[in-house]
Design a protein around this motif. Structure first.
Motif, PDB file in Angstrom:
ATOM      1  N   GLY A 254       0.807  -1.216   0.000  1.00  0.00           N
ATOM      2  CA  GLY A 254       0.000   0.000   0.000  1.00  0.00           C
ATOM      3  C   GLY A 254       0.843   1.270   0.000  1.00  0.00           C
ATOM      4  O   GLY A 254       0.352   2.360  -0.272  1.00  0.00           O
ATOM      5  N   GLU A 255       2.129   1.132   0.314  1.00  0.00           N
ATOM      6  CA  GLU A 255       3.004   2.305   0.381  1.00  0.00           C
ATOM      7  C   GLU A 255       3.639   2.644  -0.962  1.00  0.00           C
ATOM      8  O   GLU A 255       4.387   3.618  -1.060  1.00  0.00           O
ATOM      9  N   ILE A 256       3.389   1.841  -1.980  1.00  0.00           N
ATOM     10  CA  ILE A 256       3.986   2.140  -3.287  1.00  0.00           C
ATOM     11  C   ILE A 256       3.313   3.365  -3.894  1.00  0.00           C
ATOM     12  O   ILE A 256       2.090   3.456  -3.925  1.00  0.00           O
ATOM     13  N   ARG A 257       4.143   4.282  -4.363  1.00  0.00           N
ATOM     14  CA  ARG A 257       3.671   5.545  -4.923  1.00  0.00           C
ATOM     15  C   ARG A 257       2.674   5.309  -6.047  1.00  0.00           C
ATOM     16  O   ARG A 257       2.799   4.370  -6.820  1.00  0.00           O
ATOM     17  N   TYR A 258       1.720   6.214  -6.166  1.00  0.00           N
ATOM     18  CA  TYR A 258       0.620   6.056  -7.123  1.00  0.00           C
ATOM     19  C   TYR A 258       1.122   5.839  -8.552  1.00  0.00           C
ATOM     20  O   TYR A 258       0.661   4.947  -9.256  1.00  0.00           O
ATOM     21  N   ASP A 259       2.096   6.637  -8.991  1.00  0.00           N
ATOM     22  CA  ASP A 259       2.549   6.499 -10.383  1.00  0.00           C
ATOM     23  C   ASP A 259       3.313   5.200 -10.621  1.00  0.00           C
ATOM     24  O   ASP A 259       3.304   4.658 -11.715  1.00  0.00           O
ATOM     25  N   LEU A 260       3.959   4.676  -9.582  1.00  0.00           N
ATOM     26  CA  LEU A 260       4.660   3.394  -9.734  1.00  0.00           C
ATOM     27  C   LEU A 260       3.692   2.219  -9.748  1.00  0.00           C
ATOM     28  O   LEU A 260       4.018   1.145 -10.246  1.00  0.00           O
ATOM     29  N   GLN A 261       2.525   2.444  -9.193  1.00  0.00           N
ATOM     30  CA  GLN A 261       1.534   1.365  -9.166  1.00  0.00           C
ATOM     31  C   GLN A 261       1.181   0.922 -10.593  1.00  0.00           C
ATOM     32  O   GLN A 261       0.948  -0.253 -10.842  1.00  0.00           O
ATOM     33  N   ALA A 262       1.185   1.878 -11.545  1.00  0.00           N
ATOM     34  CA  ALA A 262       0.885   1.543 -12.942  1.00  0.00           C
ATOM     35  C   ALA A 262       1.957   0.618 -13.502  1.00  0.00           C
ATOM     36  O   ALA A 262       1.664  -0.335 -14.220  1.00  0.00           O
ATOM     37  N   LYS A 263       3.197   0.888 -13.141  1.00  0.00           N
ATOM     38  CA  LYS A 263       4.300   0.068 -13.630  1.00  0.00           C
ATOM     39  C   LYS A 263       4.237  -1.345 -13.043  1.00  0.00           C
ATOM     40  O   LYS A 263       4.520  -2.323 -13.716  1.00  0.00           O
ATOM     41  N   LEU A 264       3.838  -1.411 -11.791  1.00  0.00           N
ATOM     42  CA  LEU A 264       3.691  -2.714 -11.146  1.00  0.00           C
ATOM     43  C   LEU A 264       2.547  -3.498 -11.793  1.00  0.00           C
ATOM     44  O   LEU A 264       2.663  -4.696 -12.050  1.00  0.00           O
ATOM     45  N   LEU A 265       1.464  -2.798 -12.078  1.00  0.00           N
ATOM     46  CA  LEU A 265       0.330  -3.450 -12.739  1.00  0.00           C
ATOM     47  C   LEU A 265       0.759  -4.024 -14.089  1.00  0.00           C
ATOM     48  O   LEU A 265       0.426  -5.158 -14.430  1.00  0.00           O
ATOM     49  N   VAL A 300      -8.440   2.856  -2.212  1.00  0.00           N
ATOM     50  CA  VAL A 300      -8.955   3.030  -3.568  1.00  0.00           C
ATOM     51  C   VAL A 300     -10.011   4.131  -3.563  1.00  0.00           C
ATOM     52  O   VAL A 300      -9.994   5.040  -4.399  1.00  0.00           O
ATOM     53  N   ALA A 301     -10.917   4.069  -2.582  1.00  0.00           N
ATOM     54  CA  ALA A 301     -11.980   5.076  -2.493  1.00  0.00           C
ATOM     55  C   ALA A 301     -11.395   6.475  -2.307  1.00  0.00           C
ATOM     56  O   ALA A 301     -11.941   7.457  -2.794  1.00  0.00           O
ATOM     57  N   GLN A 302     -10.254   6.540  -1.614  1.00  0.00           N
ATOM     58  CA  GLN A 302      -9.632   7.843  -1.371  1.00  0.00           C
ATOM     59  C   GLN A 302      -8.607   8.207  -2.438  1.00  0.00           C
ATOM     60  O   GLN A 302      -7.807   9.120  -2.258  1.00  0.00           O
ATOM     61  N   LYS A 303      -8.614   7.445  -3.521  1.00  0.00           N
ATOM     62  CA  LYS A 303      -7.710   7.686  -4.666  1.00  0.00           C
ATOM     63  C   LYS A 303      -6.231   7.643  -4.276  1.00  0.00           C
ATOM     64  O   LYS A 303      -5.404   8.358  -4.826  1.00  0.00           O
ATOM     65  N   GLU A 304      -5.920   6.806  -3.301  1.00  0.00           N
ATOM     66  CA  GLU A 304      -4.508   6.630  -2.927  1.00  0.00           C
ATOM     67  C   GLU A 304      -3.953   5.354  -3.532  1.00  0.00           C
ATOM     68  O   GLU A 304      -2.749   5.130  -3.518  1.00  0.00           O
ATOM     69  N   PHE A 305      -4.847   4.503  -3.984  1.00  0.00           N
ATOM     70  CA  PHE A 305      -4.407   3.243  -4.569  1.00  0.00           C
ATOM     71  C   PHE A 305      -5.219   3.009  -5.837  1.00  0.00           C
ATOM     72  O   PHE A 305      -6.435   3.219  -5.848  1.00  0.00           O
ATOM     73  N   ARG A 306      -4.536   2.602  -6.893  1.00  0.00           N
ATOM     74  CA  ARG A 306      -5.227   2.406  -8.176  1.00  0.00           C
ATOM     75  C   ARG A 306      -6.224   1.258  -8.070  1.00  0.00           C
ATOM     76  O   ARG A 306      -5.893   0.189  -7.585  1.00  0.00           O
ATOM     77  N   ASP A 307      -7.435   1.487  -8.599  1.00  0.00           N
ATOM     78  CA  ASP A 307      -8.431   0.418  -8.499  1.00  0.00           C
ATOM     79  C   ASP A 307      -8.047  -0.777  -9.369  1.00  0.00           C
ATOM     80  O   ASP A 307      -8.222  -1.918  -8.973  1.00  0.00           O
ATOM     81  N   ASP A 308      -7.452  -0.517 -10.573  1.00  0.00           N
ATOM     82  CA  ASP A 308      -7.099  -1.659 -11.433  1.00  0.00           C
ATOM     83  C   ASP A 308      -6.034  -2.535 -10.779  1.00  0.00           C
ATOM     84  O   ASP A 308      -6.086  -3.764 -10.853  1.00  0.00           O
ATOM     85  N   LEU A 309      -5.086  -1.914 -10.091  1.00  0.00           N
ATOM     86  CA  LEU A 309      -4.064  -2.701  -9.395  1.00  0.00           C
ATOM     87  C   LEU A 309      -4.694  -3.459  -8.226  1.00  0.00           C
ATOM     88  O   LEU A 309      -4.381  -4.623  -7.980  1.00  0.00           O
ATOM     89  N   TYR A 310      -5.610  -2.786  -7.541  1.00  0.00           N
ATOM     90  CA  TYR A 310      -6.292  -3.449  -6.428  1.00  0.00           C
ATOM     91  C   TYR A 310      -7.022  -4.707  -6.905  1.00  0.00           C
ATOM     92  O   TYR A 310      -6.895  -5.772  -6.301  1.00  0.00           O
ATOM     93  N   TYR A 311      -7.737  -4.610  -8.012  1.00  0.00           N
ATOM     94  CA  TYR A 311      -8.471  -5.781  -8.501  1.00  0.00           C
ATOM     95  C   TYR A 311      -7.528  -6.870  -8.973  1.00  0.00           C
ATOM     96  O   TYR A 311      -7.774  -8.057  -8.774  1.00  0.00           O
ATOM     97  N   ARG A 312      -6.409  -6.453  -9.581  1.00  0.00           N
ATOM     98  CA  ARG A 312      -5.419  -7.428 -10.054  1.00  0.00           C
ATOM     99  C   ARG A 312      -4.804  -8.163  -8.854  1.00  0.00           C
ATOM    100  O   ARG A 312      -4.612  -9.368  -8.892  1.00  0.00           O
ATOM    101  N   LEU A 313      -4.518  -7.415  -7.801  1.00  0.00           N
ATOM    102  CA  LEU A 313      -3.868  -8.013  -6.631  1.00  0.00           C
ATOM    103  C   LEU A 313      -4.820  -8.897  -5.833  1.00  0.00           C
ATOM    104  O   LEU A 313      -4.404  -9.881  -5.223  1.00  0.00           O
ATOM    105  N   SER A 314      -6.086  -8.525  -5.816  1.00  0.00           N
ATOM    106  CA  SER A 314      -6.965  -9.216  -4.873  1.00  0.00           C
ATOM    107  C   SER A 314      -7.721 -10.395  -5.481  1.00  0.00           C
ATOM    108  O   SER A 314      -8.768 -10.776  -4.999  1.00  0.00           O
TER     109      SER A 314
END
Ligand code: CA
Length: 465
Positions: A254-265, A300-314
């Motif tokens: 959850g601590e990964i920066r928002y813009d890096l989350q896209a790269k992880l996805l 995700v609701a607070q726009k701190e975590f990407r929803d697409d990454l959240y769905y991919r992870l969960s």
């Protein structure tokens, strides 16, 4: 056994500290001819400012310098230079310096006047040593972990968790998401997932995303190419490359920066990634296990975590039970900690007294296994043995010790109103809370209040008006 030694290590970032102008110039030329990046410093002040900004692979250090002795500089900066290979240049006959240099961890020394061929050979050999040293360090840490592993799973709840983890691991689906409060041992489960997988003989790498400075995170995970940013004087592998063939645990994902989350996805979906500043697509041949104690859905609701990454992870979330929900593990874990502490402190404890066991079993363990370990450590300091008594168990939040009733489904602890209020009002409030907590079951509510069912009924009637 592993593939870490494969990386090419033909060029290095070299810091050359030498005050003689001509020698400095000629050594720099020689090493650059071989493809190394050389920064030449003429004194220790310049060298200090350099190592505070860059991490050289190799330090070529003269000893007699205008602003001090080279070895004092080495000694003061040992922790910064931990991964740097140090070569010392000494004048003939300075045996004491050479000995001190070796003691400080210098790899080798060159006698002046410097033979350029010998220098080149030594530098190339050193760089190999550095790569091997770093990889060997990784391998050792990995193996130590493997050996130390002792998973306690006496409780039905945790056994079930491990079974699920095993099934998910063997089915080779990923990523796997581990959820649970902090201190519940998510990394223990992650290592279990690795150990039962086909990747078990490959590296297991743990990345604590909360512990890495934000500006280094991308390079730490994905690596970087030479020149990708100001400090990137040489290319470096990131975690996904270092763990090639194995498993990467992204703790505190959850601590990964928002813009890096896209790269992880992207990595999770395409199994490819690029190093920072890299044009080449690299294959990510790793199992990714992510872990968090944060509520990702809320993020995700607070726009701190990407929803697409959240769905991919969960897709495959595994919930790690809190310690209070796996009570049968509390005493076995406590005994294991006592056993481990015996090795460390030399103190021997035959057993926990019955009373001590009861204290451990009735506590709610908000800090989970980590808190239990801390409590046992403190207890061992307070006690001489051979029995560990209840009085030595110092619990962090004594007020959260719960009664058996509360453990069944706890009403909030009573808060006393400020000042004096009519007793009847307090009574009315308590009856209401008890009825809520008991789900309107009068027998149960009466038990919680410590009154008979008739007494409760009487009050309910009285408060009806
Ligand atoms: Ca000198």
């Amino acid at each position: 056994m592993n593939r870490w030694g494969k990386g090419k290590s033909d060029m290095a970032l070299v810091l050359l500290v030498e005050d003689e102008k001509l020698l400095r110039w000629s050594l720099k030329q020689r090493l650059e001819k071989d493809g190394h990046q050389v920064h030449a410093a003429e004194d220790l002040a310049e060298a200090t400012s350099h190592i505070n900004k860059h991490r050289p692979d190799l330090l070529l250090l003269d000893l007699g310098l205008p602003d001090g002795h080279g070895l004092d500089f080495f000694e003061q900066n040992r922790s910064i230079l931990e991964e740097t290979v140090v070569l010392v240049m000494t004048a003939v006959g300075q045996v004491e310096d050479a000995v001190r240099a070796m003691k400080l961890g210098a790899l080798d020394f060159l006698s002046k006047p410097i033979d350029h061929m010998a220098l080149v050979e030594l530098v190339n050999r050193s760089i190999e040593v550095r790569t091997t040293k770093r990889d060997a360090g990784l391998a050792r840490r990995f193996q130590e972990r493997q050996l130390k592993e002792e998973v306690i799973a006496e409780s039905e709840e945790f056994r079930r968790t491990l079974e699920i983890a095993t099934e998910v691991s063997r089915s080779q689906v990923q990523p796997i998401l581990l959820l649970g409060e902090s201190g519940t041992g998510k990394n223990v489960v992650a290592r279990h997932i690795h150990r039962v997988s086909e990747r078990r003989n490959q590296p297991f790498l743990e990345v604590n995303c909360a512990a890495i400075p934000e500006q280094l995170m991308e390079s730490e995970l994905f690596g970087h190419e030479k020149g990708a940013f100001t400090d990137a004087k040489s290319s470096r592998k990131g975690s996904f490359e270092l763990a090639e063939g194995g498993t990467v645990l992204l703790d505190e994902v959850g601590e990964i920066r928002y813009d890096l989350q896209a790269k992880l996805l992207h990595l999770l979906e395409d199994r490819t990634f690029r190093r920072v500043g890299g044009a080449r697509e690299l294959r990510a041949d790793v199992t990714v296990v992510a872990a968090t104690n944060r509520d990702l859905r809320r993020m995700v609701a607070q726009k701190e975590f990407r929803d697409d990454l959240y769905y991919r992870l969960s897709v495959f979330p595994i919930e790690i039970p809190a310690l209070r929900d796996r009570k049968d593990d509390i005493l076995p874990l406590a005994r294991m900690f006592l056993k481990n502490l015996k090795k460390k402190t030399g103190r021997v404890f035959d057993c926990l007294t019955r009373e001590a066991e009861n204290v451990l079993l009735s506590y709610s363990w908000p800090g989970n296994i980590r808190e239990l370990r801390n409590v046992m450590e403190r207890a061992v300091i307070l006690e001489r043995g051979p029995h560990l008594e209840a009085r030595s168990l110092v619990l962090d939040c004594i007020q959260t010790v719960i009664s058996p009733e509360e453990a069944l489904g706890s009403p909030a602890p009573a808060e006393m109103p400020q000042g004096i209020v009519p007793l009847e009002e307090v009574e009315r409030e308590m009856v209401k809370r008890a009825m809520d907590a008991a789900g309107d079951n009068q027998t149960r509510a009466a038990e919680l209040l410590g009154v008979s069912r008739d007494q409760l009924r009487y009050r309910l009637k009285k408060f009806e008006e």
